[in-house]
Write an enzyme that holds these catalytic residues in place. Sequence first.
Site, mmCIF file in Angstrom:
data_model
loop_
_atom_site.group_PDB
_atom_site.id
_atom_site.type_symbol
_atom_site.label_atom_id
_atom_site.label_comp_id
_atom_site.label_asym_id
_atom_site.label_seq_id
_atom_site.Cartn_x
_atom_site.Cartn_y
_atom_site.Cartn_z
ATOM 1 N N ASN A 43 0.811 -1.220 0.000
ATOM 2 C CA ASN A 43 0.000 0.000 0.000
ATOM 3 C C ASN A 43 0.845 1.271 0.000
ATOM 4 O O ASN A 43 0.357 2.347 0.332
ATOM 5 C CB ASN A 43 -0.919 0.029 1.236
ATOM 6 C CG ASN A 43 -1.934 -1.098 1.224
ATOM 7 O OD1 ASN A 43 -2.427 -1.494 0.183
ATOM 8 N ND2 ASN A 43 -2.244 -1.621 2.403
ATOM 9 N N HIS A 129 -14.364 -1.586 5.930
ATOM 10 C CA HIS A 129 -13.235 -2.355 6.462
ATOM 11 C C HIS A 129 -13.634 -3.138 7.720
ATOM 12 O O HIS A 129 -14.530 -2.736 8.469
ATOM 13 C CB HIS A 129 -12.090 -1.405 6.794
ATOM 14 C CG HIS A 129 -10.808 -2.076 7.116
ATOM 15 N ND1 HIS A 129 -10.424 -2.338 8.410
ATOM 16 C CD2 HIS A 129 -9.818 -2.557 6.318
ATOM 17 C CE1 HIS A 129 -9.240 -2.946 8.399
ATOM 18 N NE2 HIS A 129 -8.854 -3.087 7.143
ATOM 19 N N GLU A 168 -16.215 4.339 3.760
ATOM 20 C CA GLU A 168 -14.820 4.563 3.402
ATOM 21 C C GLU A 168 -14.723 5.599 2.288
ATOM 22 O O GLU A 168 -15.688 5.839 1.555
ATOM 23 C CB GLU A 168 -14.167 3.254 2.947
ATOM 24 C CG GLU A 168 -14.063 2.219 4.069
ATOM 25 C CD GLU A 168 -13.149 1.071 3.705
ATOM 26 O OE1 GLU A 168 -11.965 1.323 3.400
ATOM 27 O OE2 GLU A 168 -13.625 -0.080 3.719
ATOM 28 N N SER A 172 -11.015 -0.641 0.256
ATOM 29 C CA SER A 172 -9.695 -1.266 0.230
ATOM 30 C C SER A 172 -9.599 -2.479 -0.673
ATOM 31 O O SER A 172 -8.511 -2.791 -1.166
ATOM 32 C CB SER A 172 -9.273 -1.656 1.650
ATOM 33 O OG SER A 172 -10.184 -2.589 2.202
ATOM 34 N N ASP A 197 -13.680 7.032 6.684
ATOM 35 C CA ASP A 197 -12.411 6.325 6.853
ATOM 36 C C ASP A 197 -11.696 6.489 5.518
ATOM 37 O O ASP A 197 -12.026 5.827 4.533
ATOM 38 C CB ASP A 197 -12.679 4.852 7.175
ATOM 39 C CG ASP A 197 -11.404 4.016 7.257
ATOM 40 O OD1 ASP A 197 -10.407 4.384 6.608
ATOM 41 O OD2 ASP A 197 -11.419 2.971 7.928
ATOM 42 N N HIS A 200 -7.283 4.848 2.358
ATOM 43 C CA HIS A 200 -6.715 4.589 1.038
ATOM 44 C C HIS A 200 -6.870 5.757 0.072
ATOM 45 O O HIS A 200 -6.392 5.668 -1.070
ATOM 46 C CB HIS A 200 -7.335 3.320 0.448
ATOM 47 C CG HIS A 200 -7.023 2.092 1.225
ATOM 48 N ND1 HIS A 200 -5.903 1.326 1.013
ATOM 49 C CD2 HIS A 200 -7.681 1.505 2.256
ATOM 50 C CE1 HIS A 200 -5.878 0.317 1.864
ATOM 51 N NE2 HIS A 200 -6.948 0.397 2.635
ATOM 52 N N LYS A 232 -0.338 3.880 4.400
ATOM 53 C CA LYS A 232 -0.560 3.706 2.967
ATOM 54 C C LYS A 232 0.295 4.723 2.201
ATOM 55 O O LYS A 232 1.501 4.565 2.114
ATOM 56 C CB LYS A 232 -2.047 3.843 2.642
ATOM 57 C CG LYS A 232 -2.867 2.585 2.958
ATOM 58 C CD LYS A 232 -3.095 2.375 4.412
ATOM 59 C CE LYS A 232 -3.941 1.163 4.699
ATOM 60 N NZ LYS A 232 -4.144 0.979 6.160
#
Length: 378
Positions: A43, A129, A168, A172, A197, A200, A232
């Site tokens: 990542n 997640h 998110e 992910s 969140d 990423h 990440k």
Amino acid sequence: MPFNLSLAEREGAGLKRTLPVIERVDGRRLYVDGEQYLNFAGNDYLGLSRAPELLAAAEQAARHYGVGAVASPLVVGHQAIHRELEAELCDWLGLEAVMLFSSGFSANQAVIKALLGKEHSLWQDRLNHASLQEAGLLSPARMVRFGHNDMNALEAKLKPAAGLIVSEGVFSMDGDTAPWPELVRLARVSNNWLMIDDAHGLGVLGREGRGTLNEQGLAPNSVNIFMGTFGKALGVSGAFVGGSRALVEYLHNFGRSYIYSTHLPPPQAAAVLAGVRLVRQADDRRAHLRDLVARFRAGVAGLPLQLLPSATAIQPLVVGEETATLKLADALKQQGLWTGAIRPPTVPKGSARLRITLSAAHTRADVQRLIDALHSAL
């Protein structure tokens, strides 16, 4: 013992996980058992994990502060370097206040378990997640999951002023993004709190890498809670939660995984701080990464696999069956390419995939080598 049976069942279904021992990760390469591979499974989206600026910052901080924080943040663990990092994060992201965590998992646990009681509801995207899903299960709140990015389904399930909506920024395992303008609208009309969140998306998307909200034209105060991670695009590890000063002060007092954990090691905080400063100036790296993503997608468009609709560094190729996914990953490994074979329960049954991740550390030749290897293996 029951666990022996469970492990045997997983192995028989091609789902047993084993722990690889990586000898070294060096930019876009990794080394295992003396062999070198191109790494398409990490990542490190901007290739910062071995940036000289981060290494120098960590070394200097280790000499000044020592290698550990030696206590929880509310005892003597919160040091000047932590405060400097918090200030930089606030300036970068336009947040009123932030607090640091040892991991994104612990940050999500702290927020959901501290804020929600049995009188609350928690609405979550089905593909959120595991840290968010588990926090919801451990919370006394009523957790309601809605179909992935299905705003009509979410709207139908919402109750006014009843709790928290969580999604998110970049998912992910699928690499797609949530529709944040619509999430913001639904949170406002229903008078519920909203949390992102952005593990990423941070560093990769938006102006100065400010993340998914910025990429979609939204201000940081469009959400009540902003969680991001350092493991990440920033190339280190750890996480933060940001929002209002009142939120952060509340979590200082009621966030159990914050209160009862040793704080981030000072060298880690210093490396993150150096990483943030690099990310803010990394438009060239982000442009290179976008170019690699476009090249990869064009190069694998004709493969007999489903390429999920993602414009981010996460490029999933869905194989479907678990054993076939492992075989494809092994075939690539034989050609010196390391990819992530993702199987249930991490993804839904029947959607086992190669989770291919691209990095600004990769070259165009690296991506072409991966494309050629995929075509030859299928």
